[in-house]
Write an enzyme that holds these catalytic residues in place. Structure first.
Site, PDB file in Angstrom:
ATOM      1  CB  VAL A 103      -0.814   2.876   5.560  1.00  0.00           C
ATOM      2  CG1 VAL A 103      -1.233   2.048   6.453  1.00  0.00           C
ATOM      3  CG2 VAL A 103      -1.881   4.075   5.702  1.00  0.00           C
ATOM      4  N   GLY A 104       2.512   2.598   5.385  1.00  0.00           N
ATOM      5  CA  GLY A 104       3.760   1.570   5.466  1.00  0.00           C
ATOM      6  C   GLY A 104       4.561   2.065   6.617  1.00  0.00           C
ATOM      7  CB  CYS A 142       2.817   0.053  -7.075  1.00  0.00           C
ATOM      8  SG  CYS A 142       2.744  -1.952  -7.663  1.00  0.00           S
ATOM      9  N   GLY A 202       0.775  -1.382  -0.112  1.00  0.00           N
ATOM     10  CA  GLY A 202       0.017  -0.114  -0.140  1.00  0.00           C
ATOM     11  C   GLY A 202       0.937   1.093   0.069  1.00  0.00           C
ATOM     12  CD  GLU A 217       6.718  -5.583  -2.394  1.00  0.00           C
ATOM     13  OE1 GLU A 217       6.902  -4.990  -3.239  1.00  0.00           O
ATOM     14  OE2 GLU A 217       7.360  -6.584  -2.204  1.00  0.00           O
TER      15      GLU A 217
HETATM   16  P1  NAD Z   1      -5.197   0.986   0.641  1.00  0.00           P
HETATM   17  O1  NAD Z   1      -6.118   2.234   1.155  1.00  0.00           O
HETATM   18  O2  NAD Z   1      -6.082  -0.182   0.060  1.00  0.00           O
HETATM   19  O3  NAD Z   1      -4.422   0.302   1.796  1.00  0.00           O
HETATM   20  C1  NAD Z   1      -3.865  -0.674   1.970  1.00  0.00           C
HETATM   21  C2  NAD Z   1      -4.197  -1.642   3.016  1.00  0.00           C
HETATM   22  O4  NAD Z   1      -3.638  -0.711   4.176  1.00  0.00           O
HETATM   23  C3  NAD Z   1      -5.469  -1.778   3.135  1.00  0.00           C
HETATM   24  O5  NAD Z   1      -5.996  -3.193   3.361  1.00  0.00           O
HETATM   25  C4  NAD Z   1      -6.140  -0.871   4.379  1.00  0.00           C
HETATM   26  O6  NAD Z   1      -7.220  -1.188   4.859  1.00  0.00           O
HETATM   27  C5  NAD Z   1      -4.950  -0.816   5.258  1.00  0.00           C
HETATM   28  N1  NAD Z   1      -4.620   0.151   6.074  1.00  0.00           N
HETATM   29  C6  NAD Z   1      -5.302   1.557   6.060  1.00  0.00           C
HETATM   30  N2  NAD Z   1      -4.925   2.397   7.126  1.00  0.00           N
HETATM   31  C7  NAD Z   1      -4.038   1.414   7.806  1.00  0.00           C
HETATM   32  C8  NAD Z   1      -3.350   1.549   9.277  1.00  0.00           C
HETATM   33  N3  NAD Z   1      -3.475   2.811   9.638  1.00  0.00           N
HETATM   34  N4  NAD Z   1      -2.631   0.517   9.461  1.00  0.00           N
HETATM   35  C9  NAD Z   1      -2.489  -0.377   8.850  1.00  0.00           C
HETATM   36  N5  NAD Z   1      -3.066  -0.826   7.653  1.00  0.00           N
HETATM   37  C10 NAD Z   1      -3.936   0.200   7.188  1.00  0.00           C
HETATM   38  O7  NAD Z   1      -4.130   1.311  -0.457  1.00  0.00           O
HETATM   39  P2  NAD Z   1      -3.413   2.680  -0.582  1.00  0.00           P
HETATM   40  O8  NAD Z   1      -2.436   2.957   0.409  1.00  0.00           O
HETATM   41  O9  NAD Z   1      -4.346   3.351  -1.190  1.00  0.00           O
HETATM   42  O10 NAD Z   1      -2.426   1.884  -1.978  1.00  0.00           O
HETATM   43  C11 NAD Z   1      -1.973   2.697  -2.826  1.00  0.00           C
HETATM   44  C12 NAD Z   1      -0.579   2.826  -2.718  1.00  0.00           C
HETATM   45  O11 NAD Z   1      -0.021   1.368  -2.678  1.00  0.00           O
HETATM   46  C13 NAD Z   1       0.070   3.584  -4.062  1.00  0.00           C
HETATM   47  O12 NAD Z   1       1.171   4.279  -3.307  1.00  0.00           O
HETATM   48  C14 NAD Z   1       0.723   2.223  -4.600  1.00  0.00           C
HETATM   49  O13 NAD Z   1       2.025   2.606  -5.242  1.00  0.00           O
HETATM   50  C15 NAD Z   1       1.043   1.450  -3.453  1.00  0.00           C
HETATM   51  N6  NAD Z   1       1.205  -0.043  -4.002  1.00  0.00           N
HETATM   52  C16 NAD Z   1       2.501  -0.578  -4.039  1.00  0.00           C
HETATM   53  C17 NAD Z   1       2.589  -1.980  -4.716  1.00  0.00           C
HETATM   54  C18 NAD Z   1       3.878  -2.762  -4.351  1.00  0.00           C
HETATM   55  O14 NAD Z   1       3.851  -3.783  -4.606  1.00  0.00           O
HETATM   56  N7  NAD Z   1       4.895  -2.149  -4.027  1.00  0.00           N
HETATM   57  C19 NAD Z   1       1.434  -2.493  -4.998  1.00  0.00           C
HETATM   58  C20 NAD Z   1      -0.007  -1.920  -5.079  1.00  0.00           C
HETATM   59  C21 NAD Z   1      -0.021  -0.398  -4.401  1.00  0.00           C
END
Ligand code: NAD
Length: 607
Positions: free
Chosen positions: A280-281, A333, A276, A298
């Protein structure tokens, strides 16, 4: 194609009719958690579905990818959030069942991988449909980007699982080998209970890939999928929890938003995988660090595309236009984010890019994204109204629109393919775009392009997840790859590299931590335990190894130790000439025998 689609639909309607109605019911929000309904509702309300029946059935019962079917009105599912109070018991249950080590045997793991494969095959059309509902993408996208790739990964894991699990023998160097006979080995051991948090933007692949690899490595998984892709998460929850495909002890699904995720992260896991956004990461990493838990992050960021004067411009333009829009309308991503184009080829490139956009995604095809023709969906939708508004707002007065920019319909989550000319100060260059907008930055030459990335991103640790370069010059390819660190790289193409599970996938710097895919995923979810097996039980001081190892030490022991420690210095070079020796030795032996034969013959004369 039609035959395949209709056979798949038939399979689904037969296979899925066996599912317990109570499961479908369980996936619906209950009145007890109605308080959280509003936030989830926001996402599926935006999918433009019409309800044919307010008593809404399971997604599965209406799965049909045939656009001519009358069953276009798929009822809106609602996602039951896991009550916070049941998260802790669920983790305890996962831990208790893992402690029996039921996941360790090869046959068990293989059966689970088979189960994931059946899950996809049995529900192929239904899964494709949910991708359409969540992301407005057509079945070509769903199959190419999600389903086919997943089947390939599963088959690869299944055929290699036994070998991956095998204990490997490794050399035992001095002085570890003093107690000969000794043996050293390396065994992959499951980490234990894995937490997998997946995003909405490739909801099948980015959920099932870490799950597959964690299970292959023998772990029990707690899975938290994204609440934003409500259709896919609902369906996967239903299928993964049904007991029809996977042993129910092996995966526990927790649904919810940040609140549920935060509760999960309060607990100790043995390994965490998060996919994600960066913000949040960092939260996930911090929470996991409190328990010293190894974490796979990721993440994302801005992926640069270098287009040099030595590129095949027409080819570059076609591939970039395709990758930007077909790739989930830029919500990947791995999406190309901005192009660094050399001034001398800029006009030609922009012209070719606009031509490709017109050809692939004419304005007339946008209607296919309004839910009235599911078979098209060539330009996907944004995941939410908020996200559509964010993407559109990035195109402001700080950049110059050179293609598109009209026809957005943010209320319907639709952002039209757009190309803008930008500078380092443009809003569009501040954050990952994550939508069908491509920024073009013109640079005088390749050195300036490299400097641009180094100054604005690399020097701040903002290394791209993916580095793209279009040039036929090997020298330029090498120059760019040497100068810009990145998670992955594709030369003269975009996006497709990320589907290759023979290479690791993972970021560097702010784009991620660690890597997975195939064997690399199995390795991440395993702990490689190195072991020394000693068969010598000697305690006699006449044994030189015993005499030397134990105190009291004296000069003789030190001398003996130093002398022995030099042996690898002698045997090291000998090892290197071993292949030559293998050939020379039989020749020398043959010569020796020949000479001995002559000598024996001659002995007669001495008698
Ligand atoms: P998202 O909003 O779906 O969040 C990802 C997950 O994190 C969800 O399950 C969500 O419920 C959870 N989450 C939300 N808040 C949280 C918290 N406080 N603590 C723990 N978990 C929490 O995804 P997003 O962030 O909108 O994803 C988009 C981003 O992800 C982009 O920056 C994209 O580049 C990146 N991404 C990376 C990869 C990769 O493989 N490197 C793949 C897909 C997306």
């Amino acid at each position: 194609m039609k035959f395949v689609a209709s056979s798949a639909s038939l399979l689904i309607s037969v296979g899925l009719s066996n599912l317990s109605p109570s499961l479908a019911f369980n996936c619906r929000r209950t009145s007890a958690i109605i308080g959280r309904f509003t936030s989830t509702k926001r996402y599926h309300a935006a999918t433009m579905m019409t309800r044919s029946d307010s008593s809404s059935t399971s997604l599965l019962s209406s799965s049909n990818n045939n656009s001519n079917s009358n069953e276009e009105t798929v009822p809106s599912p609602s996602l039951t959030y896991t009550p916070i109070s049941s998260i802790s018991p669920l983790i305890t249950e996962a831990r208790t069942s893992y402690a029996t080590h039921f996941t360790h045997p090869y046959q068990f793991r293989l059966a689970q991988l088979d189960g994931i494969e059946r899950l996809i095959r049995d529900n192929y059309s239904a899964l494709s449909k949910t991708i359409n509902l969540d992301l407005g993408q057509g079945s070509m996208y769903a199959e190419a980007f999600e389903l086919t790739g997943m089947l390939g990964r599963i088959s690869y894991a299944k055929s290699n699982l036994r070998q991956w699990m095998t204990t490997q023998s490794v050399p035992t160097p001095f002085p570890v080998n003093l107690n000969m006979p000794v043996h050293s080995q390396l065994t992959p051991y499951p980490r234990g209970v894995a937490l997998i948090i997946s995003p909405w933007n490739l909801p099948i692949t980015l959920t099932l890939t870490p799950l597959l690899e964690a299970i292959a490595a023998g772990n029990v998984c707690v899975l938290k999928m994204s609440e934003k892709c409500v259709h896919t998460t609902s369906l996967l929850t239903e299928l993964l929890s049904s007991g029809k495909y996977l042993d129910q002890r092996v995966v526990k699904v927790v649904n919810g938003e940040a609140e549920e995720a935060t509760e999960l992260l309060r607990h100790r896991f043995d390994v965490v995988s998060y996919t994600g956004g960066e913000k949040v990461g960092r939260i996930v990493n911090e929470a996991a660090a409190k328990h010293l838990t190894p974490t796979l992050l990721e993440l994302g960021g801005k992926n640069p595309v270098f287009v040099t004067k030595n590129a095949d411009i027409a080819c570059a333009a076609m591939r970039i236009a395709w990758g930007k829009v077909t790739g989930n309308a830029g919500q990947l991503c791995i999406s190309p984010d901005y192009c660094l184009v050399e001034e001398s080829v800029k006009e030609e490139f922009v012209e070719a890019l606009c031509k490709a956009m017109d050809e692939f995604y004419p304005v007339s095809s946008y209607s296919g994204n309004n839910g009235d023709d599911n078979s098209r969906g060539d330009v996907g939708k944004m995941i939410s109204v908020e996200h559509a508004e964010r993407v559109v707002s990035m195109v402001d007065s700080t950049c110059n629109v050179i293609y598109g920019g009209k026809h957005h319909d943010t209320k319907e989550r639709f952002v039209a393919p757009t190309i803008v000319e930008a500078t380092a100060d443009s809003t569009v260059m501040k954050d990952e775009i994550f939508g069908p907008i491509l920024a073009i930055v013109t640079v005088p030459d390749l050195d300036s392009a490299i400097e641009y990335v180094q100054t604005n991103f690399s020097s701040k640790g903002k290394h791209p997840l993916n580095l793209y370069l279009f040039t036929k010059s090997k020298k330029e390819q090498q120059q760019i790859m040497n100068a810009i660190p990145s998670g992955t790289c594709a030369v003269n193409d975009v996006i497709k590299h990320s589907a290759n599970y023979y290479v690791p996938f993972g970021g560097i710097g702010t784009s991620g931590l660690g890597a997975y895919y195939g064997k690399f995923g199995f390795d991440f979810f395993s702990h490689y335990r190195g072991s020394l097996l000693v068969k010598n039980h000697s305690t006699s001081k006449l044994d030189p190894a015993v005499w030397m190892q134990f105190p009291p030490y004296n000069d003789k022991k030190i001398f003996a130790f130093r002398s022995l420690s030099k042996l690898p210095l002698i045997f090291g070079p000998l090892k290197r000439i071993a292949p030559v020796a293998k050939v020379l030795l039989p020749v020398a032996l043959g010569g020796l025998l020949f000479w001995a034969g002559i000598m024996v013959e001659r002995l007669k004369y001495f008698g």
